[in-house]
Motif scaffolding. Sequence first.
Motif, PDB file in Angstrom:
ATOM      1  N   TYR A 101     -62.601  48.888  19.337  1.00 28.41           N
ATOM      2  CA  TYR A 101     -63.429  47.796  18.823  1.00 28.41           C
ATOM      3  C   TYR A 101     -62.938  47.460  17.424  1.00 28.41           C
ATOM      4  N   GLY A 102     -62.966  46.179  17.091  1.00 26.41           N
ATOM      5  CA  GLY A 102     -62.622  45.778  15.737  1.00 26.41           C
ATOM      6  C   GLY A 102     -63.459  44.626  15.256  1.00 26.41           C
ATOM      7  N   ARG A 103     -63.758  44.630  13.962  1.00 27.86           N
ATOM      8  CA  ARG A 103     -64.307  43.459  13.273  1.00 27.86           C
ATOM      9  C   ARG A 103     -63.295  43.140  12.191  1.00 27.86           C
ATOM     10  N   LEU A 104     -62.662  41.988  12.352  1.00 26.66           N
ATOM     11  CA  LEU A 104     -61.540  41.597  11.513  1.00 26.66           C
ATOM     12  C   LEU A 104     -61.820  40.253  10.869  1.00 26.66           C
ATOM     13  N   TYR A 105     -61.689  40.186   9.559  1.00 27.33           N
ATOM     14  CA  TYR A 105     -61.837  38.920   8.849  1.00 27.33           C
ATOM     15  C   TYR A 105     -60.458  38.284   8.735  1.00 27.33           C
ATOM     16  N   ALA A 106     -60.397  37.007   9.027  1.00 29.44           N
ATOM     17  CA  ALA A 106     -59.123  36.287   9.052  1.00 29.44           C
ATOM     18  C   ALA A 106     -58.938  35.513   7.753  1.00 29.44           C
ATOM     19  N   GLN A 107     -57.705  35.544   7.269  1.00 27.44           N
ATOM     20  CA  GLN A 107     -57.320  34.783   6.087  1.00 27.44           C
ATOM     21  C   GLN A 107     -55.853  34.432   6.219  1.00 27.44           C
ATOM     22  N   ARG A 108     -55.377  33.629   5.307  1.00 23.59           N
ATOM     23  CA  ARG A 108     -53.947  33.348   5.253  1.00 23.59           C
ATOM     24  C   ARG A 108     -53.271  34.481   4.479  1.00 23.59           C
ATOM     25  N   PRO A 109     -51.986  34.699   4.711  1.00 25.04           N
ATOM     26  CA  PRO A 109     -51.287  35.751   3.963  1.00 25.04           C
ATOM     27  C   PRO A 109     -51.481  35.580   2.454  1.00 25.04           C
ATOM     28  N   GLY A 110     -51.695  36.695   1.814  1.00 25.57           N
ATOM     29  CA  GLY A 110     -51.934  36.680   0.376  1.00 25.57           C
ATOM     30  C   GLY A 110     -53.388  36.475  -0.003  1.00 25.57           C
ATOM     31  N   GLY A 111     -54.258  36.295   0.994  1.00 26.33           N
ATOM     32  CA  GLY A 111     -55.686  36.182   0.729  1.00 26.33           C
ATOM     33  C   GLY A 111     -56.243  34.774   0.667  1.00 26.33           C
ATOM     34  N   THR A 156     -58.657  47.406  25.259  1.00 24.18           N
ATOM     35  CA  THR A 156     -58.376  48.510  26.178  1.00 24.18           C
ATOM     36  C   THR A 156     -56.879  48.782  26.107  1.00 24.18           C
ATOM     37  N   LYS A 157     -56.534  49.999  26.415  1.00 27.49           N
ATOM     38  CA  LYS A 157     -55.129  50.370  26.411  1.00 27.49           C
ATOM     39  C   LYS A 157     -54.627  50.312  27.844  1.00 27.49           C
ATOM     40  N   SER A 158     -53.561  49.586  28.039  1.00 34.56           N
ATOM     41  CA  SER A 158     -52.935  49.434  29.346  1.00 34.56           C
ATOM     42  C   SER A 158     -51.534  50.015  29.243  1.00 34.56           C
ATOM     43  N   GLY A 159     -51.344  51.185  29.805  1.00 32.51           N
ATOM     44  CA  GLY A 159     -50.062  51.870  29.636  1.00 32.51           C
ATOM     45  C   GLY A 159     -49.886  52.244  28.181  1.00 32.51           C
ATOM     46  N   ASN A 160     -48.841  51.732  27.554  1.00 31.17           N
ATOM     47  CA  ASN A 160     -48.591  51.995  26.136  1.00 31.17           C
ATOM     48  C   ASN A 160     -49.007  50.833  25.243  1.00 31.17           C
ATOM     49  N   MET A 161     -49.680  49.827  25.810  1.00 30.41           N
ATOM     50  CA  MET A 161     -49.979  48.608  25.077  1.00 30.41           C
ATOM     51  C   MET A 161     -51.483  48.391  24.948  1.00 30.41           C
ATOM     52  N   TRP A 162     -51.929  48.019  23.742  1.00 31.80           N
ATOM     53  CA  TRP A 162     -53.323  47.637  23.527  1.00 31.80           C
ATOM     54  C   TRP A 162     -53.489  46.156  23.876  1.00 31.80           C
ATOM     55  N   VAL A 163     -54.595  45.845  24.562  1.00 31.49           N
ATOM     56  CA  VAL A 163     -54.881  44.482  24.998  1.00 31.49           C
ATOM     57  C   VAL A 163     -56.264  44.081  24.497  1.00 31.49           C
ATOM     58  N   ALA A 164     -56.361  42.907  23.908  1.00 29.19           N
ATOM     59  CA  ALA A 164     -57.655  42.354  23.501  1.00 29.19           C
ATOM     60  C   ALA A 164     -58.291  41.750  24.754  1.00 29.19           C
ATOM     61  N   VAL A 165     -59.340  42.395  25.262  1.00 26.69           N
ATOM     62  CA  VAL A 165     -59.919  41.953  26.535  1.00 26.69           C
ATOM     63  C   VAL A 165     -61.166  41.090  26.374  1.00 26.69           C
ATOM     64  N   GLU A 166     -61.865  41.229  25.263  1.00 24.65           N
ATOM     65  CA  GLU A 166     -63.033  40.397  24.964  1.00 24.65           C
ATOM     66  C   GLU A 166     -63.046  40.164  23.462  1.00 24.65           C
ATOM     67  N   TYR A 167     -63.480  38.982  23.052  1.00 21.91           N
ATOM     68  CA  TYR A 167     -63.537  38.692  21.622  1.00 21.91           C
ATOM     69  C   TYR A 167     -64.461  37.506  21.385  1.00 21.91           C
ATOM     70  N   THR A 168     -64.930  37.389  20.172  1.00 25.65           N
ATOM     71  CA  THR A 168     -65.634  36.187  19.731  1.00 25.65           C
ATOM     72  C   THR A 168     -65.167  35.874  18.317  1.00 25.65           C
ATOM     73  N   PHE A 174     -64.409  35.525  11.209  1.00 23.81           N
ATOM     74  CA  PHE A 174     -64.167  36.909  11.599  1.00 23.81           C
ATOM     75  C   PHE A 174     -64.141  36.995  13.111  1.00 23.81           C
ATOM     76  N   ILE A 175     -63.477  38.009  13.580  1.00 26.00           N
ATOM     77  CA  ILE A 175     -63.321  38.216  15.014  1.00 26.00           C
ATOM     78  C   ILE A 175     -63.880  39.578  15.367  1.00 26.00           C
ATOM     79  N   ASP A 176     -64.752  39.602  16.358  1.00 26.37           N
ATOM     80  CA  ASP A 176     -65.172  40.857  16.975  1.00 26.37           C
ATOM     81  C   ASP A 176     -64.365  40.974  18.247  1.00 26.37           C
ATOM     82  N   VAL A 177     -63.704  42.097  18.433  1.00 25.41           N
ATOM     83  CA  VAL A 177     -62.787  42.234  19.561  1.00 25.41           C
ATOM     84  C   VAL A 177     -62.942  43.591  20.230  1.00 25.41           C
ATOM     85  N   MET A 178     -62.891  43.576  21.546  1.00 21.91           N
ATOM     86  CA  MET A 178     -62.869  44.789  22.359  1.00 21.91           C
ATOM     87  C   MET A 178     -61.465  44.952  22.908  1.00 21.91           C
TER      88      MET A 178
END
Length: 147
Positions: A67-77, A109-121, A103-107
């Motif tokens: 799970y992640g809560r990520l705030y989005a910005q342009r590089p450098g803030g 799952t790991k598929s093999g060796n790769m993380w996949v964003a399966v749900e988000y808002t 901001f993005i809330d994201v769920m």
Amino acid sequence: MKQLILAGILAVVAAGSALAQSWQEPARGTQTRKDLMSAIRPIAEWRLGAPVQFVVKDLRVAGDVGYGRLYAQRPGGAKIDLNATPISQRMGGAFFEDWEEPFIDVMYTKSGNMWVAVEYTLSASEAWWASPEYCAAFGPVLTEWCH
């Protein structure tokens, strides 16, 4: 005898604490953290325009779920002008007055060796993941909402 009882009580308390928070936050610079950011970046850029940099407010992994809560910005803030984003253009210039910063809330799952964003808002006003179906799948990383 008292020491044995005290040791037993401490063991039970420690086990309960471990169960209450079974997730870990991937440290900065780790491959897991990079993989999680890479999984959500194309989605964020499709909606907000490229490039997007994330400020991690919450990031959790337990086994093959995250799970992640990520705030989005342009590089450098630099702040993202929401009215100039691709999502705004696709919605006919929708006005994002209520959003202070995206901001993005994201769920994940790991598929093999790769993380996949399966749900988000994007900037959801409710904890949509605090429901039985999400708790069943992502409960280990949603400990505050899934009891």
